[in-house]
Write an enzyme that holds these catalytic residues in place. Structure first.
Site, PDB file in Angstrom:
ATOM      1  N   GLU A  51       0.818  -1.212   0.000  1.00 17.72           N
ATOM      2  CA  GLU A  51       0.000   0.000   0.000  1.00 17.72           C
ATOM      3  C   GLU A  51       0.849   1.257   0.000  1.00 17.72           C
ATOM      4  OE1 GLU A  51      -3.147   0.331  -0.503  1.00 17.72           O
ATOM      5  OE2 GLU A  51      -3.526  -1.821  -0.573  1.00 17.72           O
ATOM      6  N   CYS A 210     -13.578   1.402 -15.412  1.00 21.38           N
ATOM      7  CA  CYS A 210     -13.905   2.796 -15.084  1.00 21.38           C
ATOM      8  C   CYS A 210     -12.642   3.639 -15.161  1.00 21.38           C
ATOM      9  CB  CYS A 210     -14.545   2.879 -13.699  1.00 21.38           C
ATOM     10  SG  CYS A 210     -15.484   4.397 -13.396  1.00 21.38           S
ATOM     11  N   CYS A 217     -18.177   1.750 -20.203  1.00 22.52           N
ATOM     12  CA  CYS A 217     -19.457   1.666 -19.481  1.00 22.52           C
ATOM     13  C   CYS A 217     -20.302   0.482 -19.948  1.00 22.52           C
ATOM     14  CB  CYS A 217     -20.235   2.962 -19.641  1.00 22.52           C
ATOM     15  SG  CYS A 217     -19.419   4.387 -18.870  1.00 22.52           S
ATOM     16  N   CYS A 226     -25.569   3.154 -12.187  1.00 18.28           N
ATOM     17  CA  CYS A 226     -24.635   4.279 -12.299  1.00 18.28           C
ATOM     18  C   CYS A 226     -25.305   5.476 -12.969  1.00 18.28           C
ATOM     19  CB  CYS A 226     -23.413   3.850 -13.105  1.00 18.28           C
ATOM     20  SG  CYS A 226     -22.180   5.158 -13.317  1.00 18.28           S
TER      21      CYS A 226
END
Length: 365
Positions: A51, A210, A217, A226
């Site tokens: 991370e 995305c 889409c 959405c």
DNA sequence: GATGCGTGGGC
DNA sequence: TGCCCAAGCAT
């Protein structure tokens, strides 16, 4: 601000897409990313390391660094025992070097104050050096299934599009609003593994379908939920007024070279100040103009060569680097300079800025 | 709240 | 080339 901003309720809770978490988790388990080297573990050390490396850094870049770093420092104790220079050498080229310093400090705090075990809650993790709200949430969700949301670039893009959220994310208050909304979208009663799939799903969706430009889409699992996807306006989000300005600067780098006894070469390196750009790294002497560089040299500099300038951009600066190469006799060292000779073959073991390493590796004969 | 902090990649 | 962005954080 424009339109009807801040005062409106973020999004009426009745309008929140129900079932978003369920659909996202199913999609992640079937179509998400599963083979990345930091996945499939609940070891907080490995998750934490990944991370931190991934902060503002692309996956493809981290793939080069993560296995090497983990191999050298397999656990938090090994990292805590290292010297700052060892850590910086392995971080060299990855950028944002304060991450490496904080990573090392964090390891030492975990060993000295937590018996070598990372705290398990997001709020406790956030108190450690280099761990902010999003990284803390990622570790807690991946390792312990805590019901807490990350908010990285991927999630900002996915959620602003999902909700047609048009608050300006350049404003911290709008980021906070979005984070609160993110909390309400979490799986309501997450079963074992749900927070892993959900958290990973948010990032996978943002990294694949995305995407920033030309989002897919038509292939998206949450298209039916959405708002911007339904309107065909996904590419309008997220809304963020740009603020970044880059200053143009020229830096002169003095590349001093000297022969070793064995016929190889050494270069003169100094440690950068511990504040500012490339803090704490090793680097050639840097000057603001050519005259300042020349002023530090002995009179006979006829053999100095000006190499081709190199462009290097940082977040807030556009650097034009002017390398000046000078070969010195073996017995001469730069006067009054706080530096050292380093064998060219040994610079792999030092933390160097990426463009400086590149220059040294490809020095002409 | 605004700013500084690396590097590589997309368009 | 220039601009924006990428699994952000610290001050």
């Amino acid at each position: 601000m424009s339109g009807t901003p801040g005062q409106e309720p973020a999004v009426a809770s009745a309008a929140l897409p129900t079932g978003f978490a369920t659909v996202l988790m199913r999609w992640q388990r079937h179509s998400g990313r599963h083979g990345l080297p930091w996945q499939g573990t609940h070891d907080p050390y490995r998750v934490w390391l990944s991370e931190v490396m991934l902060q503002q850094t692309q996956v493809s870049t981290v793939l080069d660094y993560y296995p090497r770093f983990l191999s050298r420092f397999p656990d938090v104790q090994a990292l805590a025992r290292a010297t700052p220079d060892e850590v910086m050498a392995l971080w060299s080229g990855l950028g944002y070097y304060s991450r490496a310093r904080n990573l090392h400090r964090c390891a030492q705090v975990v060993v000295a104050q937590h018996a070598g075990v990372f705290p398990s809650t997001s709020s406790e993790l956030q108190t450690l050096p280099g761990i902010g709200a999003s990284t803390a949430a990622a570790i807690a969700a991946f390792c312990h299934g805590e019901r807490v949301s990350i908010l990285d670039g991927n999630v900002r893009r996915v959620l602003t599009r999902l909700l047609a959220f048009d608050g300006d994310l350049a404003q911290a208050a709008q980021q906070r609003r979005l984070w609160e909304i993110a909390q309400t979208l979490l799986p309501e009663q997450p079963a074992a593994g749900d927070m892993v799939a959900y958290t990973q799903g948010l990032m996978d969706l943002g990294a694949t379908l995305c995407s920033r430009s030309r989002p897919s889409c038509a292939a998206c699992p949450v298209l039916a939920l959405c708002r911007s996807g339904q309107d065909g306006t996904a590419s309008r989000y997220p809304v963020k007024t740009r603020t970044l300005k880059r200053r143009h600067e020229s830096w002169w780098l003095l590349l001093l070279r000297s022969p070793s006894d064995d016929g190889t070469h050494r270069v003169w390196l100094e440690r950068r100040p511990n504040q500012g750009i490339w803090a704490g790294l090793f680097c050639t002497p840097v000057f603001a103009d050519e005259a300042a560089a020349l002023a530090t040299l002995p009179p006979n500099t006829a053999r100095m060569r000006a190499l081709s300038p190199v462009a290097h951009s940082l977040t807030h600066r556009e650097l034009r680097l002017h390398p000046l190469l000078l070969d010195l006799p073996p017995s001469v060292s730069p006067a009054g300079a706080d530096g050292r000779w380093v064998a060219l073959g040994g610079i792999d073991a030092l933390g160097l800025p990426a463009p400086v390493r590149q220059l040294l590796v490809q020095l002409p004969d």
